[in-house]
Design an enzyme around this catalytic site. Structure first.
Site, mmCIF file in Angstrom:
data_model
loop_
_atom_site.group_PDB
_atom_site.id
_atom_site.type_symbol
_atom_site.label_atom_id
_atom_site.label_comp_id
_atom_site.label_asym_id
_atom_site.label_seq_id
_atom_site.Cartn_x
_atom_site.Cartn_y
_atom_site.Cartn_z
ATOM 1 N N ASP A 198 0.864 -1.176 0.000
ATOM 2 C CA ASP A 198 0.000 0.000 0.000
ATOM 3 C C ASP A 198 0.905 1.231 0.000
ATOM 4 O O ASP A 198 2.123 1.120 -0.146
ATOM 5 C CB ASP A 198 -0.985 -0.026 1.178
ATOM 6 C CG ASP A 198 -0.323 0.114 2.538
ATOM 7 O OD1 ASP A 198 0.918 0.254 2.618
ATOM 8 O OD2 ASP A 198 -1.058 0.078 3.549
ATOM 9 N N CYS A 245 2.824 -3.414 4.214
ATOM 10 C CA CYS A 245 2.004 -2.258 4.542
ATOM 11 C C CYS A 245 2.616 -1.650 5.798
ATOM 12 O O CYS A 245 3.784 -1.918 6.095
ATOM 13 C CB CYS A 245 0.535 -2.644 4.736
ATOM 14 S SG CYS A 245 0.190 -3.781 6.095
ATOM 15 N N THR A 287 2.066 -2.242 9.073
ATOM 16 C CA THR A 287 2.409 -3.244 10.087
ATOM 17 C C THR A 287 2.499 -4.662 9.550
ATOM 18 O O THR A 287 2.983 -5.543 10.240
ATOM 19 C CB THR A 287 1.360 -3.266 11.214
ATOM 20 O OG1 THR A 287 0.107 -3.673 10.647
ATOM 21 C CG2 THR A 287 1.234 -1.914 11.896
ATOM 22 N N HIS A 308 6.924 -25.273 8.586
ATOM 23 C CA HIS A 308 5.863 -25.965 9.306
ATOM 24 C C HIS A 308 4.467 -25.594 8.846
ATOM 25 O O HIS A 308 3.550 -26.409 8.971
ATOM 26 C CB HIS A 308 5.975 -25.696 10.805
ATOM 27 C CG HIS A 308 7.131 -26.388 11.445
ATOM 28 N ND1 HIS A 308 7.271 -26.470 12.804
ATOM 29 C CD2 HIS A 308 8.209 -27.027 10.916
ATOM 30 C CE1 HIS A 308 8.384 -27.137 13.089
ATOM 31 N NE2 HIS A 308 8.972 -27.473 11.962
ATOM 32 N N HIS A 334 3.331 -32.099 9.259
ATOM 33 C CA HIS A 334 2.879 -30.720 9.062
ATOM 34 C C HIS A 334 1.849 -30.624 7.938
ATOM 35 O O HIS A 334 0.985 -29.746 7.973
ATOM 36 C CB HIS A 334 4.071 -29.808 8.772
ATOM 37 C CG HIS A 334 5.108 -29.873 9.843
ATOM 38 N ND1 HIS A 334 4.897 -29.385 11.116
ATOM 39 C CD2 HIS A 334 6.357 -30.393 9.840
ATOM 40 C CE1 HIS A 334 5.965 -29.598 11.850
ATOM 41 N NE2 HIS A 334 6.870 -30.205 11.104
#
Length: 146
Positions: free
Chosen positions: A8, A67, A69, A100, A135
């Site tokens: 963004d 972005c 965060t 994993h 996994h």
């Protein structure tokens, strides 16, 4: 490895730095989505959906979303079937997300990780491989109806 990138307006500079890093690491920048200037505001869910669609349409590719965060991009990307997006801030988490959890999209926050750390996280993510085995059973449960 082919990598689809998106950001963004809050993370244009980091997206550009990481696009150069993808190439420097010997991988291919398959696409880049997002604004060209910070003054060009975009909605991060739109970018996340676009990049997620490219990852799903390009088997074996990975996505990178940035972005402020990393959280909003991850939330939007994880709503897309077949996408497993991980927000990471340390190399161990970047490796484990791939090994994993078979993460296929890395999400980073331009306001919470510096450029050099972001490059380390990206390289770690790109170098890691899904371990499969026990996994795989767990990753299958992440899909709708899983």
């Amino acid at each position: 490895m082919r990598v689809h990138l998106g950001s963004d307006h809050a993370a244009i500079d980091l997206r550009r730095e990481l696009a150069a890093a993808v190439a420097a690491f010997g991988h291919e920048v398959a696409s880049e989505t997002g604004p060209s200037a910070a003054s060009e505001s975009v909605d991060y869910p739109d970018v996340a959906v676009a990049v997620s669609g490219r990852v799903k349409a390009d088997p074996g590719s990975l996505g990178l979303l940035v972005c402020g965060t990393g959280q909003g991009m991850a939330m939007a990307a994880n709503k897309q079937a077949g996408i497993r997006a991980a927000v990471v801030m340390d190399p161990f988490s970047a490796a484990m997300a791939r090994e994993h959890n078979d993460a296929n999209v890395l999400c980073l926050g331009a306001r919470v990780v510096g450029v050099e750390l972001a490059k380390v996280l990206l390289r770690t993510f790109l170098d890691a491989r899904f371990a499969g085995g026990r996994h795989a059973r767990r990753v299958e449960k992440l899909e709708p109806g899983g």
